[in-house]
Design a protein around this motif. Structure first.
Motif, PDB file in Angstrom:
ATOM      1  N   GLU A   6      41.129  52.565  70.843  1.00 56.69           N
ATOM      2  CA  GLU A   6      42.147  52.037  69.944  1.00 56.69           C
ATOM      3  C   GLU A   6      43.057  53.162  69.449  1.00 56.69           C
ATOM      4  OE1 GLU A   6      38.132  50.030  69.049  1.00 56.69           O
ATOM      5  OE2 GLU A   6      38.925  52.061  69.332  1.00 56.69           O
ATOM      6  N   SER A   7      44.282  52.791  69.138  1.00 59.31           N
ATOM      7  CA  SER A   7      45.229  53.728  68.535  1.00 59.31           C
ATOM      8  C   SER A   7      46.263  52.942  67.757  1.00 59.31           C
ATOM      9  CB  SER A   7      45.911  54.591  69.604  1.00 59.31           C
ATOM     10  OG  SER A   7      46.642  53.791  70.491  1.00 59.31           O
ATOM     11  N   GLY A   9      46.708  53.102  64.273  1.00 58.28           N
ATOM     12  CA  GLY A   9      46.442  52.925  62.857  1.00 58.28           C
ATOM     13  C   GLY A   9      47.207  53.917  62.013  1.00 58.28           C
ATOM     14  N   LEU A  20      48.717  47.998  66.779  1.00 57.78           N
ATOM     15  CA  LEU A  20      47.559  48.669  67.345  1.00 57.78           C
ATOM     16  C   LEU A  20      47.519  48.450  68.848  1.00 57.78           C
ATOM     17  CD1 LEU A  20      44.775  47.725  64.766  1.00 57.78           C
ATOM     18  CD2 LEU A  20      46.476  49.559  64.663  1.00 57.78           C
ATOM     19  N   CYS A  22      44.917  48.876  72.368  1.00 53.09           N
ATOM     20  CA  CYS A  22      43.555  49.003  72.880  1.00 53.09           C
ATOM     21  C   CYS A  22      43.687  49.281  74.372  1.00 53.09           C
ATOM     22  CB  CYS A  22      42.780  47.721  72.619  1.00 53.09           C
ATOM     23  SG  CYS A  22      41.148  47.636  73.389  1.00 53.09           S
ATOM     24  N   TYR A  95      38.692  47.682  65.425  1.00 55.46           N
ATOM     25  CA  TYR A  95      38.040  47.937  66.700  1.00 55.46           C
ATOM     26  C   TYR A  95      38.461  46.896  67.730  1.00 55.46           C
ATOM     27  CZ  TYR A  95      34.671  50.499  63.770  1.00 55.46           C
ATOM     28  OH  TYR A  95      34.068  51.343  62.871  1.00 55.46           O
ATOM     29  N   THR A 120      40.182  52.545  64.775  1.00 56.97           N
ATOM     30  CA  THR A 120      41.351  53.206  64.204  1.00 56.97           C
ATOM     31  C   THR A 120      41.524  52.706  62.767  1.00 56.97           C
ATOM     32  OG1 THR A 120      43.707  53.727  64.542  1.00 56.97           O
ATOM     33  CG2 THR A 120      43.004  51.490  65.102  1.00 56.97           C
ATOM     34  N   GLN A 121      41.764  53.627  61.857  1.00 56.17           N
ATOM     35  CA  GLN A 121      41.839  53.293  60.434  1.00 56.17           C
ATOM     36  C   GLN A 121      43.206  52.735  60.090  1.00 56.17           C
ATOM     37  OE1 GLN A 121      39.441  53.683  57.780  1.00 56.17           O
ATOM     38  NE2 GLN A 121      40.992  52.501  56.661  1.00 56.17           N
TER      39      GLN A 121
END
Length: 126
Positions: A6-7, A9, A20, A22, A95, A120-121
């Motif tokens: 994931e990216s 955030g 986001l 995935c 997630y 990713t937060q």
């Protein structure tokens, strides 16, 4: 090796947007339903959305319906989660995971999904 990552955030103001991603590697993304989940501190992991492998059917939890949109680009081996009108209660680690079996329609039941990404937060705060 089947992997998801994931990216996208970050920190955003209430009412803002994030997308986001995935990204899949080591397998053919198009064969699998992909689910999006989130977990806030002290809370259980929540299945919020998924997209089917075949007809690209989608599912959204009531908590995100009308604000989030899931999509997939099998050629790019990537699934996206567009998040609009973000609220402080959307703050969580997000997630993605894949469904290793076949369902007539996707449903993000986290105990059925595997190959979880690292998360990713997303923080929504003023």
């Amino acid at each position: 090796q089947l992997q998801l990552a994931e990216s996208g955030g970050g920190l955003v103001y209430p009412g803002g947007s994030l997308q986001l991603s995935c990204a899949a590697s080591g397998f053919t993304l198009g064969y699998h339903d992909i689910g999006w989940f989130r977990q806030a501190p002290g809370k259980e992991r929540e299945g919020i959305s998924c997209i089917s492998s075949g007809d690209f059917g989608t599912y959204y939890a009531d908590s995100v319906k009308g604000r989030f949109t899931v999509s997939r680009d099998n050629a790019m081996s990537t699934v996206y989660l567009q998040m609009n009108s973000l609220r402080p209660e959307d703050t969580a680690v997000y997630y993605c995971a894949l469904l290793p079996t076949v369902r007539a329609a996707c449903l993000p039941l986290y105990n059925e999904y595997t190959n979880w990404g690292q998360g990713t937060q997303v923080t929504v705060s003023s």
